[in-house]
Design an enzyme around this catalytic site. Structure first.
Site, mmCIF file in Angstrom:
data_model
loop_
_atom_site.group_PDB
_atom_site.id
_atom_site.type_symbol
_atom_site.label_atom_id
_atom_site.label_comp_id
_atom_site.label_asym_id
_atom_site.label_seq_id
_atom_site.Cartn_x
_atom_site.Cartn_y
_atom_site.Cartn_z
ATOM 1 N N HIS A 435 -0.749 -32.390 7.353
ATOM 2 C CA HIS A 435 -1.364 -31.268 6.630
ATOM 3 C C HIS A 435 -2.237 -30.421 7.533
ATOM 4 C CE1 HIS A 435 -5.505 -32.996 6.178
ATOM 5 N NE2 HIS A 435 -4.874 -34.147 6.204
ATOM 6 N N CYS A 454 -4.245 -39.772 6.849
ATOM 7 C CA CYS A 454 -3.259 -38.700 6.968
ATOM 8 C C CYS A 454 -3.374 -38.010 8.322
ATOM 9 C CB CYS A 454 -3.431 -37.695 5.834
ATOM 10 S SG CYS A 454 -2.999 -38.372 4.209
#
Length: 535
Positions: A435, A454
């Site tokens: 992301h 992440c």
């Protein structure tokens, strides 16, 4: 890795031919065939298929064939494996003793030697250590398929053992560069390694200090020949163009920066505590690191697809090997040591543009709720809302934050959203993804383990558009972002993605980059790799 490094391996054939009917031994062809059949472990389909392919005749009656196997086993040292695990040095003696003892002993020797061969092939192909033993979160499927039994038998019959080992060894260029690096570092150890830089002051460009001479020697032993000081005793009275060994000059500064870059240190040309510690890692430890990463390569480097995304966790890098042969590379931020980014293999299926962020349970419990307790205005400043499991919004004052129950917190889309403007998603049990991030300054750091698991990607909008273009999705990402609406955008064709952990990586020139073991995985793997097979 360059494009030619990362693609081109063919999937190897299966070990057993489906539906194979195992023949019965033919004692007429070989006096030891009956003994071989009696010595077989009938629970091992692999070895039984090998002997069925040769009508149960002995495979190792010829001493030259045994010597070829012994030599191939000795060569496993170049792959970071231990030849003694496979009895390389005792094979010929065991062969002579078995021949002298008769058919039954020869049958036992023959089947045991074939088991040794198959064990070595498996270890060379997909690793000695099961990665799940050292990483409980391991999710990457392991390709355990060796060549068909008939192909293995044919190579043995022809005495082409070395070629058989080459066939199962990973064929990608990074693996061969690691093998070459292992050879170089073992030669360094044979020559005495490198000197230790004593504890002392921070060394900076322009300094004149006795430790600078030791720094030069250390870097020269590591391959930086340009900073070597001349030995005036070689040509007495001659004027030698060489640096003052105790002066920290510009050439030495450049060499220190190259060292720092290859060890993921802050590249400032200054020898402070972290750089000094990296310089003082013994050559034996570096050899162990290379061996560990050869093992990690064996776990992964088979059947990689034509185009895929590779996330190098310990190297803080992402490489997208595109279908057109080009490679897109970027810096990444990965999980902190206590919130590790997992190793896994999946396929990118869709993007989320202008994402909202539902705070994951661990981050909610350990990070957000404690901040709300300390600061009632925290949620409003972060553009976060409290949501019930049924989707109802609550005002923060309606929640007892000492015992909030089963509430969720969701951050609205916008420039300060923790996920930035776009998320690249792929199915996995750890709920991790690639992301964007508003914290762009973190990409300037050399070591970037700051996330909650992440992976934040520098330049992710460009990356996401390439995924759309290469999959034939025909969508304009910037136009979608400009709409401001949260939506999922599927890729027309999924893109494979691999997340893996290497603490040593060879660059295209063959230089080895040593990374900090941020997740403390090396020691457990080293113990498992060095554990004798009998234990």
């Amino acid at each position: 890795m360059r494009r030619s490094v990362a693609i081109g391996a063919m999937l190897l054939g299966i070990l057993l031919v489906p539906g194979m009917s195992l023949a019965q031994p033919s004692t007429a062809r070989d006096g030891t065939a009956s003994a071989v059949a009696q010595a077989l472990d009938r629970r091992d389909d692999t070895i039984e298929a090998f002997y069925a392919a040769r009508d149960f005749r002995a495979a190792w009656h010829d001493a030259r064939r045994v010597e070829a196997l012994a030599e191939a086993l000795r060569d496993l040292a170049a792959d970071g494996l231990e030849p003694a695990d496979y009895g390389a040095e005792r094979l010929l003696a065991d062969h002579r003793q078995a021949r002298e003892a008769g058919d039954q002993a020869m049958g036992r020797f023959d089947t045991a030697t074939t088991r040794t061969l198959l064990t070595a092939l498996r270890h060379l192909h997909h690793g000695k250590v099961d990665p799940r033993r050292v990483d409980p979160d391991w999710e990457v499927p392991i390709n355990e398929r060796l060549p068909p039994a008939a192909a293995i038998e044919a190579a043995v019959a022809a005495g082409e053992i070395a070629a058989l080992f080459d066939r199962v060894r990973p064929s990608y260029a990074p693996y061969e560069r690691l093998r070459q690096g292992l050879s170089r570092y073992r030669e360094l150890r044979r020559l005495g390694g490198w000197p230790r830089l004593p504890e002392g002051p921070t060394l900076r460009p322009g300094d004149v200090h006795p430790d600078v001479a030791r720094l030069r020697e250390r870097l020269v032993r590591g391959g930086e020949m340009a900073v070597a000081a001349a030995d005036a005793s070689i040509l007495p009275g001659a004027t030698l163009e060489a640096p003052d060994p105790e002066r920290f000059d510009a050439e030495l500064e450049a060499a220190v920066k190259r060292f720092q870059r290859r060890h993921l240190l802050e590249v400032d040309g200054i020898v402070g505590p972290q750089t000094r510690a990296a310089l003082n890692v013994p050559v034996g430890r570096r050899i162990d690191q290379i061996r560990l990463n050869l093992e990690r390569a064996r776990w992964l480097m088979h059947g990689l697809p034509e185009a895929f995304v590779l996330v190098d966790i310990a190297g803080y890098r992402l490489a997208y090997f595109r279908p057109n042969g080009e490679t897109w590379r970027s810096r990444i931020v990965v999980g902190r040591p206590y919130r590790r980014t997992p190793s896994l293999r999946s396929r990118i299926t869709h993007l989320t543009v202008n994402p909202t962020w539902t705070v994951p349970p661990t981050i909610l419990r350990e990070d957000v709720i404690p901040k709300v307790r300390r600061d009632p205005d925290y949620l409003a400043r972060q553009n976060m809302q409290v949501i019930t499991p049924s989707g109802q919004r609550l005002a923060p004052w309606q929640v007892d934050w000492s015992n909030p129950g089963n509430v969720m917190i969701r951050q609205s889309a916008g420039p300060d959203n923790a996920l930035g403007q776009v998320v690249v998603r792929f199915p996995n049990d750890h709920l991790v993804y690639l992301h964007d991030t508003p914290a762009q300054g973190l990409f300037a750091r050399e070591q970037r383990a700051f996330s909650s698991g992440c992976i934040r990607v520098q330049g992710v909008i460009e990356f996401a558009q390439l995924l759309l273009d290469d999959s034939g999705s025909e969508r304009d990402l910037r136009a979608l972002l400009a709409e401001g609406r949260t939506r999922n955008v599927p890729l027309a064709e999924p893109m494979p993605v691999v997340l893996h952990y290497w603490t040593v990586h060879p660059d295209p020139a063959g230089h080895l980059e040593f990374r900090p073991d941020i997740y403390q995985r090396d020691d457990a793997l080293l113990r498992a790799l060095d554990r004798p097979l009998s234990s």
